[in-house]
Design an enzyme around this catalytic site. Structure first.
Site, PDB file in Angstrom:
ATOM      1  N   GLU A 183       0.981  -1.378  -0.036  1.00 27.16           N
ATOM      2  CA  GLU A 183       0.099  -0.022   0.151  1.00 27.16           C
ATOM      3  C   GLU A 183       0.989   1.195  -0.084  1.00 27.16           C
ATOM      4  OE1 GLU A 183      -0.457   2.404   2.565  1.00 27.16           O
ATOM      5  OE2 GLU A 183      -2.026   3.424   1.613  1.00 27.16           O
ATOM      6  N   GLU A 184       1.929   1.041   0.839  1.00 33.43           N
ATOM      7  CA  GLU A 184       2.915   2.417   0.800  1.00 33.43           C
ATOM      8  C   GLU A 184       3.493   2.607  -0.378  1.00 33.43           C
ATOM      9  OE1 GLU A 184       2.600   3.976   3.259  1.00 33.43           O
ATOM     10  OE2 GLU A 184       2.306   3.069   5.147  1.00 33.43           O
TER      11      GLU A 184
HETATM   12  N1  DTR Z   1      -2.035   7.039   2.898  1.00 36.02           N
HETATM   13  C1  DTR Z   1      -2.243   6.275   4.269  1.00 36.02           C
HETATM   14  C2  DTR Z   1      -2.583   7.075   5.497  1.00 36.02           C
HETATM   15  C3  DTR Z   1      -3.724   8.163   5.312  1.00 36.02           C
HETATM   16  C4  DTR Z   1      -3.481   9.552   5.040  1.00 36.02           C
HETATM   17  N2  DTR Z   1      -4.740   9.934   4.993  1.00 36.02           N
HETATM   18  C5  DTR Z   1      -5.707   9.003   4.874  1.00 36.02           C
HETATM   19  C6  DTR Z   1      -6.941   8.865   4.920  1.00 36.02           C
HETATM   20  C7  DTR Z   1      -7.725   7.616   4.912  1.00 36.02           C
HETATM   21  C8  DTR Z   1      -7.041   6.366   5.287  1.00 36.02           C
HETATM   22  C9  DTR Z   1      -5.604   6.605   5.231  1.00 36.02           C
HETATM   23  C10 DTR Z   1      -4.919   7.593   5.103  1.00 36.02           C
HETATM   24  C11 DTR Z   1      -0.702   5.420   4.522  1.00 36.02           C
HETATM   25  O1  DTR Z   1       0.127   6.028   4.559  1.00 36.02           O
HETATM   26  O2  DTR Z   1      -0.793   4.115   4.559  1.00 36.02           O
HETATM   27 ZN    ZN Z   2       1.420   4.804   5.475  1.00 34.68          ZN
HETATM   28 ZN    ZN Z   3      -1.564   3.366   5.893  1.00 39.84          ZN
END
Ligand code: DTR
Ligand code: ZN
Ligand code: ZN
Ligand code: CA
Length: 450
Positions: A183-184
């Protein structure tokens, strides 16, 4: 002046209407491009009564976080995609699910030159045509153990799955759980999963719930503002414990619900915040520290088991269990659920198209492949009329073409539309246009039956 109609212009074509206005019941399968035979609708499963979800033991969820921390410590300090700590995390979660009676599958993919893994766990039973999915990404960034991001979501989903097993739950819907890879790196694993689904399998997923960062130290309580039914379950649960929530406005596209949403699958989820700063108003309603990030260790090496808000973790784990027991045991409304509009709408003679709307609510997932559309249009010389069904996203399904030879009156017909790629909930419209001069009429009523 009509030019296409054979023979002299009749003073009143109503005489032509001496031809009995025969109610046309055409159970035609209507798709955007063609007609076919209407498949029979399958009988719905008997609705299971809504059971109360069990309390999810916080100690169990924290024990999973301790395991994730140990895995990171034993594998270079992280659980990132392509690193040994990630695969070790997958193996750990899989072993617990196998022991609990789940049917597990490890789906491989490649990202940035490294093999990635999605872990999918199916709880046997339930309607395979109504799959309720819950997921969390299991990978961390390379700079740390990723205990809040996203050990917290992974542990909460794991413990909810184990609670389903302990309860020997037999929900109406089929429950599927997922732990995503990479996911990252850009929501890679869940995108791979959704893109690998056939159209049919995609249409069987009635909803996807995402947990990504659900135990931030300076927690906020955010609920994704996507599918109304999923959002309501979470907001009602939090209201029940007297905790106000806010809708997650930044969530679009920010985590693993995004590919499901893009595919038209209803999504929802929970979030306690990342690098954004908590406002004074939020600190007043939730406690914590205003002017400080919800998670000061976001994507940092300090995202460890010390970076967890136990109250937030406990609440979100219990909220997820409540959503699974509530949505999972709700069978789709029995077939024959109709949504009707009986308001007359005049159809201008030889003029612009008009529409009549029915708003569908309370359903999850997509519309059926045999959506029944009953129309009742009062109109002399019905050959003037073109009739379409418009889905909530605007997709048009042709129900009836115009015809210069169909002199009978009125369109009283039933059509079957393959609407399986359309979200069920929303504003559906019947569009009618009179494309020839003379003869007028109106939409008397129409309805959708699921
Ligand atoms: N992108 C996700 C963390 C994240 C940032 N804004 C949101 C909103 C809803 C869910 C997740 C997130 C991460 O770094 O995994
Ligand atoms: Zn993250
Ligand atoms: Zn995350
Ligand atoms: Ca006309």
């Amino acid at each position: 002046m009509r030019s296409s109609r054979p023979g002299p212009l009749r003073p009143l074509r109503r005489r032509a209407a001496a031809v009995a206005a025969v109610a046309v019941t055409a159970l035609l399968a209507v798709t955007p491009a063609s007609y076919g035979s209407a498949p029979a609708a399958a009988p719905a499963a008997p609705a299971a009564r809504a059971l109360a979800a069990p309390d999810i033991p916080l100690a169990n969820v924290k024990a999973h976080l301790t395991q994730f921390q140990s895995i990171a410590a034993a594998n270079g300090g992280n659980r990132a995609h392509g690193r040994p700590g990630y695969k070790a995390s997958v193996d750990h979660v899989k072993a617990k699910l196998d022991a609990a009676g789940f049917t597990t599958t490890v789906q491989q993919f490649t990202s940035s030159g490294a093999t990635g893994y999605n872990l999918i766990a199916d709880w046997p039973g339930g309607d395979p045509g109504q799959v309720l999915m819950t997921g969390a990404h299991l990978d961390s960034v390379s700079t740390g153990a990723g205990i809040n991001d996203n050990g917290s979501g992974s542990a909460a989903v794991l413990e909810a799955a184990l609670a389903v097993s302990r309860a020997r739950l037999q929900p109406a819907k089929h429950l599927r759980f997922a732990w995503w890879g990479a996911e990252e790196l850009g929501i890679v694993g869940s995108k791979h999963y959704v893109n690998s689904l056939s159209t049919t399998d995609r249409s069987r997923i009635s909803g996807y719930i995402n947990l990504d960062m659900v135990a931030s130290p300076n927690a906020g309580y955010f609920v994704y503002d996507d599918d109304p039914a999923i959002e309501k379950v979470f907001k009602d649960w939090y209201a029940g414990i007297g905790v106000p929530t806010e809708i997650e406005t930044e969530g679009d596209g920010r985590s693993d619900h995004a590919p499901f949403k893009t595919a038209g699958i209803p999504v929802g989820g929970l979030f306690t915040g990342a690098g954004r700063v908590k406002t004074a108003a939020q600190a007043t309603k939730w406690g914590g520290t205003s002017g400080q990030a919800f998670d000061r260790c976001y994507h940092s090496s300090c995202d460890s088991t010390a970076n967890i808000n136990d109250t937030a973790l406990d609440r979100n784990s219990d909220a997820l269990a409540h959503a699974l027991w509530t949505l999972g045991t709700q069978a789709a409304p029995a077939p024959g659920t109709s949504f009707e509009n009986t308001t007359d709408v005049a159809v201008p003679d030889g003029g612009a198209a008009v529409t009549s709307t029915v708003t569908v609510t309370g359903r999850t997932g997509n519309a059926p492949s045999a959506l029944r559309v009953d129309v009742d249009i009062k109109h002399t010389w019905r050959g003037d009329l073109v009739v379409d069904l418009l889905a909530p996203d605007g997709t048009a399904y042709r129900l009836k073409n115009s015809s210069s030879s169909d002199s009978a009156d009125d369109v009283v017909a039933a059509y079957t539309v393959n609407a399986s790629t359309e979200t069920a909930n929303g504003a559906w419209r019947l569009r009618v246009q009179d494309v020839a001069a003379q003869d007028t009429g109106y939409i008397d009523s129409w309805k959708l039956t699921f």
